[in-house]
Design a protein around this motif. Structure first.
Motif, PDB file in Angstrom:
ATOM      1  N   ASP A  39      10.085  11.980 -25.879  1.00 26.86           N
ATOM      2  CA  ASP A  39       9.526  12.969 -26.798  1.00 26.86           C
ATOM      3  C   ASP A  39       8.358  12.442 -27.606  1.00 26.86           C
ATOM      4  N   SER A  41       4.196  12.018 -27.836  1.00 30.19           N
ATOM      5  CA  SER A  41       3.020  12.675 -27.274  1.00 30.19           C
ATOM      6  C   SER A  41       2.195  11.644 -26.505  1.00 30.19           C
ATOM      7  N   GLU A  43      -0.797  10.935 -27.082  1.00 26.94           N
ATOM      8  CA  GLU A  43      -1.532  10.169 -28.093  1.00 26.94           C
ATOM      9  C   GLU A  43      -0.695   9.006 -28.621  1.00 26.94           C
ATOM     10  N   GLU A  44       0.611   9.295 -28.910  1.00 26.91           N
ATOM     11  CA  GLU A  44       1.494   8.239 -29.434  1.00 26.91           C
ATOM     12  C   GLU A  44       1.705   7.137 -28.397  1.00 26.91           C
ATOM     13  N   VAL A  70      -0.069  17.540 -18.909  1.00 28.62           N
ATOM     14  CA  VAL A  70       0.439  16.409 -19.693  1.00 28.62           C
ATOM     15  C   VAL A  70       0.003  15.089 -19.080  1.00 28.62           C
ATOM     16  N   ARG A  73      -3.741  14.490 -19.503  1.00 29.49           N
ATOM     17  CA  ARG A  73      -4.070  14.153 -20.902  1.00 29.49           C
ATOM     18  C   ARG A  73      -3.903  12.656 -21.130  1.00 29.49           C
TER      19      ARG A  73
END
Lengths: 610, 76
Positions: A39, A41, A43-44, A70, A73
């Motif tokens: 869970d 992202s 970015e994380e 996803v 990205r």
């Protein structure tokens, strides 16, 4: 190869089991790993990657929505962070297809079913190690470890008396079937240029064959006289024979496992599409999906015709013709570890079938004059003579045989059928043979009438094996196929029923089972290879599901086993009261018109004293 | 090489058909087989319930004993 630094990141709200398994493999191989929680992202994940400075990032994705977005990205962010060129990037999981991963810019995509070894190899920059080369399977002896002793004093005495008398009765007589079997053996010996088994010099093949032909029915005689093959059969073409020969070339492939933790039961499948070429390919399908053994099915009409033709032949309908050429080709196409049974249990050519089975290299045969004469249309006198010869031939050839009880399908109660089975088993042992008991796991007419399977299919099937084990120390091979008359045309129901019956068999640790295809109840055409896979997969799943756990019957199984034992003993007493086994068969002791069977007529009047 | 030449024996098609009764379901299943180009087809299984039929149609590509397009390849 140095120690690698790997970041494992579930790009998924919840699922990370696959990555945990991969991490375990990486850790075991000495690599440094960091697994992030689900869970996060994209970015994380990239942010953590910048901190950790891995040389490989493995992401996992199970959920199937927004997958391309996803995954794309993450690639974009890694490129923006300037790390994509330095870090190898792999992705795996249920939602991943390798083509999609490549399209999105991943170095590798691992789809469903990928192994930890594949991920490890990717991290280490090498090719995955291939699975271990398939081992040549050891061909088991299903009869090993059995003493063939009756465990009940009365049953032991009854069987010995009945079997000894029946064997002596048969040996004093002969039939066209017995004579043809002996001629066939001499023809094979003469063709091989070998000395006769009785030590005499071999005779001209033409003379032997002429004598053989004189003992055949007109359609078979016509074949040898050059008029042509019997109806609905044709000789194989040169291309077809070449394909059969090619099928016997050595092959090596990874065989699916049907059995899980238990060594038993061995799983047999039946074949007999009519075409030896199709049979050999169907058998390869069955072997690839884990079958341990193959059972040859011949056409039913051939059982009612005196004599067998020769050469490679195809048959338009179910059942593949019993010829030595057909059998040898089909037999050679099997894997070295695959057991192979050729049936000789009914009809007018049973002794010759055992001769051919042995000559073709079969591992097992099938004999039961009681069933063959009550449920398959052959005269009892004829089949006791021919069956006795079969037992003698099988013993001499070292072929174990199962004693099938298909008369139960005609309506004979199991106890009566089992009495007949034990008599034939005792006759086999009397002649040095190694019989295997074959009770049916089936929804028989008798069971329907008595309602013994109204609640479940477990108790009465288990009762049969419990009863037989109480009376006789012999291998048990339920069949044939298990679940007979429970199957429908629906392949899921059919495969499930087979699998559940297989689970009962595994619980009982019987020695073998024969399973049907998922087309068992379909009578409109030939069995499709995919339907063979259906039941093998279902059976494997049942074995995997139960493992070493057992199916527990209700107390009724023991009660019914007791009833079966009593019925077997009572039937044996009644046989003993008759002048001979043949008389008992005609009199209906082992199955009567009231039960639903009638003494067969094929071959009546053909037996004579030696 | 055509893919259909590599079909060992038959192609099974499973689906659910909308049909008002079993008889029309069988008729539709046969029609579907023809529309899909199965010259030699059979209905292996059909169960009709609630104006729907779960059906398994089999199109035979190679019946046993016929000429197999894969002859000489698959047995290896």
């Amino acid at each position: 190869m140095g120690r690698r630094k790997v970041l494992l990141a579930p790009l998924d709200p919840v699922h990370d089991v696959g990555l945990k398994l991969v991490q375990r493999a990486l850790d075991a191989a000495g690599h440094s790993t960091l697994r992030l929680p689900p869970d996060l992202s994209a970015e994380e994940i990239v942010s953590r990657a910048i901190e950790y400075e891995p040389d490989t990032v493995l992401v996992g994705r199970t959920l199937g929505y927004n997958v391309p977005e996803v995954l794309a990205r993450l690639v974009d962010l890694m490129e923006a962070a300037g790390m994509r060129s330095r870090v190898r990037l792999g992705v795996g999981g249920m939602a991943i297809r390798p083509e999609l991963a490549a399209e999105l810019g991943y170095d590798r995509g691992f789809g469903p079913g990928a192994s930890s070894e594949e991920a490890l190899a990717f991290v280490e920059g090498r090719e995955p190690q291939p699975p271990a080369a398939p081992q040549a399977l050891e061909k088991p002896d299903l009869t090993a470890g059995y003493g063939y002793l009756a465990k009940d004093r009365e049953v032991a005495a009854s069987l010995e008396a009945i079997a000894a008398a029946a064997v002596a009765w048969g040996k004093a007589r002969t039939s066209p079937g017995v004579e043809r079997a002996r001629l066939r053996r001499r023809i094979l010996e003469a063709e091989a240029g070998a000395e006769r088994s009785d030590g005499r010099i071999s005779e001209p093949v033409d003379e032997l064959r002429a004598a053989y032909v004189r003992a055949c029915d007109p359609p078979i005689r016509a074949f040898y006289e050059g008029t042509g093959p019997p109806g609905k059969t044709r000789p194989l073409s040169a291309d077809e024979i070449a394909a059969l020969a090619a099928a016997a070339d050595p092959v090596s492939f990874e065989r699916r496992q049907v059995r899980h933790v238990r060594a038993r039961p061995r799983v047999f499948v039946q074949y007999g599409t009519g075409c030896p070429v199709m049979d050999s390919v169907h058998n390869r399908v069955a072997e690839a999906w884990g079958a341990d053994g193959l059972v040859h099915f011949d056409p039913s009409w051939a059982a009612r015709t005196e004599g067998l033709i020769e050469g490679h032949h195809s048959h338009e309908e179910d059942g593949t013709l019993l010829t030595l050429a057909n059998l040898r080709s089909i037999g050679r196409a099997r894997l070295s570890g695959t057991l192979w049974q050729v049936r000789a249990h009914r009809g007018l050519n049973t002794p010759e079938t055992v001769v051919l089975a042995a000559a073709a290299g079969a591992d097992l045969t099938k004999v039961n004059p009681v069933y063959g004469s009550l449920g398959a249309g052959t005269d009892p006198e004829r089949l006791v003579v021919d069956g006795g010869e079969c037992l003698s031939l099988a013993a001499a050839a070292g072929l174990p045989l199962d004693v099938v009880t298909n008369e139960e399908l005609c309506g004979v109660p199991a106890g009566k059928a089992f009495a007949g089975m034990l008599i034939i088993a005792a006759m086999a042992v009397h002649q040095g043979g190694r019989p295997i008991l074959q009770p049916l796991f089936c929804l028989s007419p008798d069971v329907m009438v008595t309602g013994r399977m109204e609640d479940n299919f477990v108790d009465y099937n288990m009762a049969k094996v419990i009863a037989l084990r109480q009376l006789y120390d012999a291998p048990i091979w339920p069949g044939a196929p298990i679940g007979f008359l429970t199957h429908t045309e629906d392949r899921v129901q059919s495969a499930t029923s087979t699998a559940l019956h297989a689970a009962i068999a595994a619980s009982l640790e019987v020695d073998a089972i024969t399973i049907a295809s998922a087309d068992e109840a379909y009578s409109g055409g030939s069995i499709a290879a995919a339907s063979r896979v259906d039941t093998l997969l279902a059976t494997a799943e049942a074995f995997r599901f139960f493992g070493s756990a057992r199916v527990a019957p209700t107390p009724r199984a023991e009660e019914w086993a007791g009833e079966l034992v009593a019925q077997i003993k009572d039937t044996l007493r009644q046989v003993l009261e008759r002048p001979s086994l043949v008389d008992a068969l005609y009199a209906g002791v082992l199955g009567s018109p009231a039960d639903g069977v009638y003494p067969g007529r094929a071959g009546r009047g053909t037996v004579r004293l030696r | 090489m055509r893919a259909i030449d590599r079909v060992l024996d038959a192609i099974d098609l499973e689906t659910v058909l909308l049909a008002e009764d079993e008889r029309s379901a069988r008729r539709l299943a046969s029609q579907l087989a023809r529309e899909l180009g199965f010259a030699d087809a059979d209905i292996v299984a059909l169960e009709w319930r609630a104006n729907m039929a779960r059906v398994r149609i089999r199109g035979y590509v190679h019946r046993p004993g016929h000429h197999y397009a894969w002859l000489g390849q698959a047995a290896r």
